[in-house]
Structures are given as C-alpha cells and as structure tokens.
Design a protein around this motif. Structure first.
Motif, PDB file in Angstrom:
ATOM      1  N   ALA A 130      -7.720  -0.690   0.495  1.00 49.08           N
ATOM      2  CA  ALA A 130      -7.917  -0.601  -0.955  1.00 49.08           C
ATOM      3  C   ALA A 130      -7.100  -1.667  -1.674  1.00 49.08           C
ATOM      4  O   ALA A 130      -7.565  -2.266  -2.658  1.00 49.08           O
ATOM      5  N   SER A 175       0.830  -1.209   0.000  1.00 52.71           N
ATOM      6  CA  SER A 175       0.000   0.000   0.000  1.00 52.71           C
ATOM      7  C   SER A 175       0.862   1.256   0.000  1.00 52.71           C
ATOM      8  O   SER A 175       0.529   2.253  -0.641  1.00 52.71           O
ATOM      9  N   VAL A 196      -1.668   4.031  -1.734  1.00 52.67           N
ATOM     10  CA  VAL A 196      -3.101   3.892  -1.464  1.00 52.67           C
ATOM     11  C   VAL A 196      -3.242   3.235  -0.094  1.00 52.67           C
ATOM     12  O   VAL A 196      -2.264   2.778   0.504  1.00 52.67           O
ATOM     13  N   SER A 197      -4.467   3.156   0.411  1.00 50.25           N
ATOM     14  CA  SER A 197      -4.687   2.566   1.725  1.00 50.25           C
ATOM     15  C   SER A 197      -4.575   1.046   1.660  1.00 50.25           C
ATOM     16  O   SER A 197      -4.792   0.427   0.608  1.00 50.25           O
TER      17      SER A 197
END
Length: 305
Positions: free
Chosen positions: A32, A23, A28-29
């Motif tokens: 996600a 991540s 991104v998280s």
C-alpha cells in the motif's frame, strides 16, 4: 494538487530507512505504501526516492518536497493550535515517543485514558530504545528516563526513579559477598546499553564518603531491559536497573538489592517538550493524566538491607 495528507505521508517516507519501515510507522502494508508513493510521483511528475540495497535515498525533488512539505504542515498545525487555544476543547493530534518497557507499562494506559476523556484528540505513540534521539520536530512529548547530555527541549519531571543494584538469591548464594562497590569488579555484571551513557561505568555515593566510580567488565549485555531482567532472575549476574522495572521482583524476593547503603545516580522520569511551541491544551491535558498515573509513585519499594 498536493494535500497536507500527501506532505504527512511523504514526511514519514523521508524519515524511514525503508518502505517496510515506513509501512510500520503508517500501520499499513508495504504494498500500500509503494502504490501510494507511485501515485504521488505520477502526480508531481518526478521521481522522489531512489531505492538501493542500502535503503532509501531522496532525490533532489524528494528533498525539496520533504523540506517544504514539513514547513507547510508545521504552519497548518500552528494555525490549528492557535485556533484551538481560543476554545476550551482539547483536540488535534498528540505525538508521543517513549521507551519500550516504560511505554508499554505506563504510557500506553495514560494514552488510553487521554483519548477516552478527549475524543476529539488523536494520538500517535511510538516506542523506541532511545526516544530522546528522535527528531525534536516530530514529537510533542518525549518520555525519557535518566540523565540528559544536552537538549533543546523544555524538561519537566514526571516522577522520581532510582537505580538499584541487585541480583537473584541464587547468584548471591553461589558467589562471594558484595560489601563495597569495588567488589563488583570481580562479579558477573550484566549491562543494559541504552541512551548515550557509558554503561560500564557505575557510580555510587553515600553520606560522609567520597563518591566511588567502578569500571565493570560486562559478562553479558543487551539493549533490551526485559532481557537483562530475565538474565538476572535466572541467576546469571548483577544488574543496575531502574526501580520502576524491579519493584515487583524486589517485593517478591526474586531479586535482592545489594549495596543498599550506597546510592547510584537517580534516573528520574521526565517529559521533553518543544521549546519553540510550548504547551498546547492537549499536551497539558496529557501530562496531567500521566502524572496521575505516576502519583503516588507506583514502583516505590522499601530499601532492603
């Protein structure tokens, strides 16, 4: 149907130690990444990774997807590169790896100028405490400082860089004078553990003298150059460090060069390039900008005596 974006995404997963690590690489998280991985596994109909306390392990199907996907992405990028060479436009993705401190101080600014001059290009910059150890197929340009044991990449020098032995005025005032390299064996030396070098072996040379090799006993050590510099500024010991990192401290007198008539091995700043692919327009353009940021050499300071 799988896309090149799927191959790129799973390639990052395959090179990461955990989904959290992936991540960060993808910016991104973690949730996600998990959701996208599950969606990918549903589409291909098989499980691609196994997760355990020790990290991620690719399944047989995951290994197949990572290998074949990397090959497909490589073909696409080579085709894009070959088409790009037929135009004068600098475009495509440039992947750069660099050391933490030097990357923040010099490479990031060169990247900013590059994308402003060439808006059709994109850049991925990753900072690492040992960029030369990163997979050679994952990066177009690897910025490295110091000696290289071996490499299958093309090497081009960007700027000269010396290693300097120094300490704070407070340390030098409170401890015996250091007049020759062997005096360092009785000092509180601070060691920076980076690359694959033996950081306890300090080498020196000077004209008309035999080289000197000293085995120090580190009083303190770290893998972070900024931390070691702060220890030296606090008067905790003697350091050997690149002049690019010490120039301001030497100029202000916060650190004082010692053994100035002896010279440690140089640690030039170099760029490692793919020997297979050679230089694309974007690599050539970036190296030109990088050299512009390093000439005249911004860290050159007069030797102190």
């Amino acid at each position: 149907m799988l896309s090149s974006e799927d191959f790129l995404f799973f390639g990052v997963i395959a090179r990461s130690g955990s989904l959290a690590d992936a991540s960060r690489r993808l910016n991104v998280s973690a949730p996600a990444v998990t959701q996208r991985l599950k969606a990918l596994e549903r589409r291909v109909g098989v499980r691609l990774i196994d997760r355990s306390l020790r990290g991620l392990t690719l399944t047989d199907e995951g290994e197949l997807l990572a290998a074949e996907g990397a090959a497909i992405v490589d073909v696409i990028e080579q085709l894009d590169e070959r088409l790009g060479r037929r135009s004068t436009t600098v475009r495509g993705k440039l992947r750069i790896a660099a050391p933490y401190g030097f990357g923040r101080e010099f490479v990031a600014a060169a990247v900013s100028e590059f994308v402003q001059l060439y808006p059709e290009a994109t850049v991925a910059l990753e900072l690492s405490d040992h960029p030369a150890s990163l997979s050679s197929d994952s990066w177009d340009v690897v910025i490295h400082i110091g000696a290289l044991n071996s490499t299958n990449r093309l090497v081009t020098t960007l700027a000269p860089n010396r290693r300097i032995v120094c300490a704070s005025p407070t340390y030098l005032q409170d401890n015996p004078a250091i007049k020759k390299p062997e005096d360092l064996q009785h000092c509180r030396c601070l060691a920076l553990r980076e690359n694959d070098e033996d950081v306890t072996l300090w080498r020196f040379s000077r004209p008309k003298c035999s080289p000197e090799t000293i085995r120090i006993k580190p009083f303190m050590s770290t893998n972070d150059g900024a931390i070691m510099r702060s220890w030296a500024l606090a008067g905790l010991g003697v350091i050997m460090r690149s002049e690019w990192d010490l120039a301001d401290d030497l100029a202000s007198g916060s650190l004082v060069q010692i053994l100035s008539d002896w010279r440690a091995p140089d640690a030039d700043v170099v760029a490692l390039l793919s020997a297979r692919d050679g230089r694309s327009r974007r690599i050539t353009a970036f190296l030109e900008i990088m050299r512009g940021h390093l000439h005249p050499v911004p860290w050159r300071v007069p030797a102190q005596s």
